[in-house]
Design an enzyme around this catalytic site. Structure first.
Site, PDB file in Angstrom:
ATOM      1  NE  ARG A   1       4.321   3.303  -6.488  1.00  0.00           N
ATOM      2  CZ  ARG A   1       3.589   2.753  -5.528  1.00  0.00           C
ATOM      3  NH1 ARG A   1       3.783   1.495  -5.192  1.00  0.00           N
ATOM      4  NH2 ARG A   1       2.683   3.467  -4.908  1.00  0.00           N
TER       5      ARG A   1
ATOM      6  NE  ARG B   1      -1.012   5.235  -0.861  1.00  0.00           N
ATOM      7  CZ  ARG B   1      -0.058   5.328  -1.795  1.00  0.00           C
ATOM      8  NH1 ARG B   1       0.137   6.463  -2.435  1.00  0.00           N
ATOM      9  NH2 ARG B   1       0.685   4.271  -2.087  1.00  0.00           N
TER      10      ARG B   1
ATOM     11  NE  ARG C   1      -0.607   3.280  -6.665  1.00  0.00           N
ATOM     12  CZ  ARG C   1      -0.394   2.459  -5.651  1.00  0.00           C
ATOM     13  NH1 ARG C   1       0.318   1.361  -5.825  1.00  0.00           N
ATOM     14  NH2 ARG C   1      -0.889   2.721  -4.471  1.00  0.00           N
TER      15      ARG C   1
ATOM     16  CE  LYS D   1       1.545  -3.268   0.646  1.00  0.00           C
ATOM     17  NZ  LYS D   1       2.079  -1.917   0.904  1.00  0.00           N
TER      18      LYS D   1
ATOM     19  NE  ARG E   1      -4.401  -0.977   2.449  1.00  0.00           N
ATOM     20  CZ  ARG E   1      -3.619  -1.079   1.369  1.00  0.00           C
ATOM     21  NH1 ARG E   1      -3.611  -2.163   0.650  1.00  0.00           N
ATOM     22  NH2 ARG E   1      -2.853  -0.088   1.033  1.00  0.00           N
TER      23      ARG E   1
HETATM   24  P1  AP5 Z   1       6.281  -1.081  -4.266  1.00  0.00           P
HETATM   25  O1  AP5 Z   1       6.789  -2.476  -4.374  1.00  0.00           O
HETATM   26  O2  AP5 Z   1       5.434  -0.538  -5.352  1.00  0.00           O
HETATM   27  O3  AP5 Z   1       5.611  -0.856  -2.820  1.00  0.00           O
HETATM   28  P2  AP5 Z   1       4.221  -1.354  -2.233  1.00  0.00           P
HETATM   29  O4  AP5 Z   1       4.465  -1.822  -0.840  1.00  0.00           O
HETATM   30  O5  AP5 Z   1       3.558  -2.298  -3.173  1.00  0.00           O
HETATM   31  O6  AP5 Z   1       3.473   0.042  -2.140  1.00  0.00           O
HETATM   32  P3  AP5 Z   1       2.000   0.486  -2.575  1.00  0.00           P
HETATM   33  O7  AP5 Z   1       2.035   1.984  -2.706  1.00  0.00           O
HETATM   34  O8  AP5 Z   1       1.526  -0.303  -3.745  1.00  0.00           O
HETATM   35  O9  AP5 Z   1       1.207   0.103  -1.299  1.00  0.00           O
HETATM   36  P4  AP5 Z   1      -0.168   0.601  -0.892  1.00  0.00           P
HETATM   37  O10 AP5 Z   1      -0.448  -0.372   0.188  1.00  0.00           O
HETATM   38  O11 AP5 Z   1      -0.249   2.029  -0.520  1.00  0.00           O
HETATM   39  O12 AP5 Z   1      -1.040   0.516  -2.227  1.00  0.00           O
HETATM   40  P5  AP5 Z   1      -2.107  -0.524  -2.769  1.00  0.00           P
HETATM   41  O13 AP5 Z   1      -1.997  -0.575  -4.226  1.00  0.00           O
HETATM   42  O14 AP5 Z   1      -2.036  -1.791  -1.994  1.00  0.00           O
HETATM   43  O15 AP5 Z   1       7.589  -0.137  -4.084  1.00  0.00           O
HETATM   44  C1  AP5 Z   1       7.466   1.287  -3.982  1.00  0.00           C
HETATM   45  C2  AP5 Z   1       8.689   1.960  -4.651  1.00  0.00           C
HETATM   46  O16 AP5 Z   1       9.875   1.638  -3.909  1.00  0.00           O
HETATM   47  C3  AP5 Z   1       8.955   1.484  -6.089  1.00  0.00           C
HETATM   48  O17 AP5 Z   1       9.405   2.570  -6.847  1.00  0.00           O
HETATM   49  C4  AP5 Z   1      10.077   0.434  -5.930  1.00  0.00           C
HETATM   50  O18 AP5 Z   1      10.918   0.353  -7.077  1.00  0.00           O
HETATM   51  C5  AP5 Z   1      10.828   0.960  -4.716  1.00  0.00           C
HETATM   52  N1  AP5 Z   1      11.391  -0.117  -3.890  1.00  0.00           N
HETATM   53  C6  AP5 Z   1      10.782  -1.282  -3.527  1.00  0.00           C
HETATM   54  N2  AP5 Z   1      11.586  -2.019  -2.720  1.00  0.00           N
HETATM   55  C7  AP5 Z   1      12.716  -1.274  -2.555  1.00  0.00           C
HETATM   56  C8  AP5 Z   1      13.931  -1.485  -1.815  1.00  0.00           C
HETATM   57  N3  AP5 Z   1      14.107  -2.610  -1.081  1.00  0.00           N
HETATM   58  N4  AP5 Z   1      14.874  -0.524  -1.849  1.00  0.00           N
HETATM   59  C9  AP5 Z   1      14.686   0.614  -2.589  1.00  0.00           C
HETATM   60  N5  AP5 Z   1      13.572   0.867  -3.313  1.00  0.00           N
HETATM   61  C10 AP5 Z   1      12.600  -0.060  -3.302  1.00  0.00           C
HETATM   62  O19 AP5 Z   1      -3.490   0.190  -2.358  1.00  0.00           O
HETATM   63  C11 AP5 Z   1      -3.881   1.390  -2.974  1.00  0.00           C
HETATM   64  C12 AP5 Z   1      -5.237   1.839  -2.449  1.00  0.00           C
HETATM   65  O20 AP5 Z   1      -6.232   0.843  -2.768  1.00  0.00           O
HETATM   66  C13 AP5 Z   1      -5.349   2.015  -0.934  1.00  0.00           C
HETATM   67  O21 AP5 Z   1      -4.910   3.293  -0.512  1.00  0.00           O
HETATM   68  C14 AP5 Z   1      -6.863   1.814  -0.724  1.00  0.00           C
HETATM   69  O22 AP5 Z   1      -7.591   2.954  -1.128  1.00  0.00           O
HETATM   70  C15 AP5 Z   1      -7.188   0.694  -1.703  1.00  0.00           C
HETATM   71  N6  AP5 Z   1      -7.032  -0.652  -1.124  1.00  0.00           N
HETATM   72  C16 AP5 Z   1      -6.149  -1.616  -1.524  1.00  0.00           C
HETATM   73  N7  AP5 Z   1      -6.275  -2.724  -0.795  1.00  0.00           N
HETATM   74  C17 AP5 Z   1      -7.263  -2.471   0.109  1.00  0.00           C
HETATM   75  C18 AP5 Z   1      -7.832  -3.231   1.174  1.00  0.00           C
HETATM   76  N8  AP5 Z   1      -7.407  -4.476   1.433  1.00  0.00           N
HETATM   77  N9  AP5 Z   1      -8.807  -2.650   1.896  1.00  0.00           N
HETATM   78  C19 AP5 Z   1      -9.250  -1.394   1.643  1.00  0.00           C
HETATM   79  N10 AP5 Z   1      -8.745  -0.619   0.663  1.00  0.00           N
HETATM   80  C20 AP5 Z   1      -7.752  -1.151  -0.098  1.00  0.00           C
HETATM   81 MG    MG Z   2       1.762  -2.229  -4.337  1.00  0.00          MG
END
Ligand code: AP5
Ligand code: MG
Length: 217
Positions: A127, A172, A161, A14, A88
Site C-alpha cells: 500500500r 495490529r 505508513r 475500510k 475497536r
Molecule cells: P485500505 O483501504 O487502506 O485498508 P484499511 O482497512 O483502511 O486498512 P488500515 O491499514 O488503514 O486499517 P487499520 O485498521 O490497521 O489502520 P487505521 O488507520 O485504522 O486498503 C489496504 C490496501 O489494500 C490498499 O493498498 C488498497 O489499495 C488495497 N485494497 C483495498 N481493497 C482492495 C480489494 N478489494 N482488492 C484488492 N486490494 C484492495 O489505524 C492505525 C492505527 O491507529 C492503529 O493500529 C492504532 O494504533 C490507531 N487507532 C486507530 N483507530 C483506533 C481506535 N479506534 N482505537 C485505538 N487505536 C486506534
Molecule cells: Mg484505513
C-alpha cells in the site's frame, strides 16, 4: 441518512470503501487512524504520546479516540457518518452508542469486511497513499497510471505508513483478533451486523456495501 461502521482487520479495505461512499453519497468519513496520524504530525502533546504506540501497531487509549470522535460528531454528518476503524474495543462501541443516542441518532448497519490474513499481508505491504488528497493505491492491484504521480490530484507526494511493516502488522492483527473481533458478536446480537466478502474486487465490494445501504429506509 445512514450511519455505518466499516469493521475489519488492517488492510480489509475500510479506507478504500469509505472514500467511495464520501464521493458517491456525500457521507462523512470518520477514520480514527487518519485523525491520529494528523495528530502525530501536528507536534502536540497528544500527537507525541500516540506516535510510538501507533508505530508499534498497538491500540491507543479508548479515552483519546472517543474524545476525537465526539468532537467530529458534533460537527455534523452530511448524509451519514462512516465510522472507519472505530469502534475497536467494547468500551468504544458502548461510547459510540451513547454519543449517537444523545444526538437522537442511531447506527444503521455494521459491515464486517472479511479478508484472510495472507491477503492482508499482501495488501498492507504493497500500500501507498497520496499525502495531499489521501487516495489509496497498491503496488500491484492499484498502481498509479503515471509512476510517482497521484491519478486524482497530480501530486508527487506518495507515502508509505510507518506501521506498514511486517512486525507492526503482526501486532495490529493480534490487537484486532483480541480486542476488536468481539465486536462482531456484540453487533450481531444488536441485529446490526452484515458480513461481506472483502476479498472481492474493489468495485464488487462497493456494490455489496451499496446493496446493504439501499436496504436501509
Ligand atoms: P485500505 O483501504 O487502506 O485498508 P484499511 O482497512 O483502511 O486498512 P488500515 O491499514 O488503514 O486499517 P487499520 O485498521 O490497521 O489502520 P487505521 O488507520 O485504522 O486498503 C489496504 C490496501 O489494500 C490498499 O493498498 C488498497 O489499495 C488495497 N485494497 C483495498 N481493497 C482492495 C480489494 N478489494 N482488492 C484488492 N486490494 C484492495 O489505524 C492505525 C492505527 O491507529 C492503529 O493500529 C492504532 O494504533 C490507531 N487507532 C486507530 N483507530 C483506533 C481506535 N479506534 N482505537 C485505538 N487505536 C486506534
Ligand atoms: Mg484505513
Amino acid at each position: 441518512m445512514s450511519n455505518i461502521i466499516l469493521l475489519g482487520p488492517p488492510g480489509a479495505g475500510k479506507g478504500t470503501q469509505a472514500r467511495k461512499l464520501v464521493e458517491g453519497r456525500g457521507m462523512v468519513q470518520l477514520s480514527t487512524g487518519d485523525m491520529l496520524r494528523e495528530a502525530k504530525t501536528s507536534g502536540t502533546e497528544m500527537g507525541k504520546r500516540v506516535a510510538e504506540v501507533m508505530d508499534r501497531g498497538e491500540l491507543v487509549t479508548d479515552e483519546i479516540v472517543i474524545g476525537l470522535i465526539e468532537e467530529k460528531l458534533v460537527a455534523g454528518g452530511g448524509s451519514g457518518f462512516i465510522f472507519d476503524g472505530f469502534p475497536r474495543t467494547l468500551p468504544q462501541a458502548d461510547a459510540l452508542g451513547r454519543l449517537l443516542a444523545r444526538m437522537g441518532q442511531k447506527l444503521d448497519a455494521v459491515i464486517e469486511m472479511r479478508v484472510d490474513d495472507a491477503a492482508l499481508v499482501r495488501r498492507i505491504t504493497g500500500r501507498f497513499t497520496c499525502g495531499q488528497c489521501g487516495e489509496v493505491y497498491h503496488d500491484e492491484t492499484k498502481p498509479t497510471q503515471v509512476e510517482g504521480t497521484c491519478d486524482v490530484c497530480g501530486s508527487h507526494d506518495l507515502k508509505r505508513r510507518a506501521d506498514d511493516n511486517e512486525d507492526s502488522l503482526k501486532t495490529r492483527l493480534m490487537e484486532y483478533y483480541k480486542k476488536t473481533s468481539p465486536l462482531i458478536g456484540y453487533y450481531y446480537h444488536a441485529g446490526d451486523l452484515f458480513t461481506i466478502d472483502g476479498l472481492a474486487e474493489i468495485d464488487a465490494v462497493a456494490a455489496a456495501i451499496a446493496g446493504i445501504l439501499d436496504q436501509q429506509h
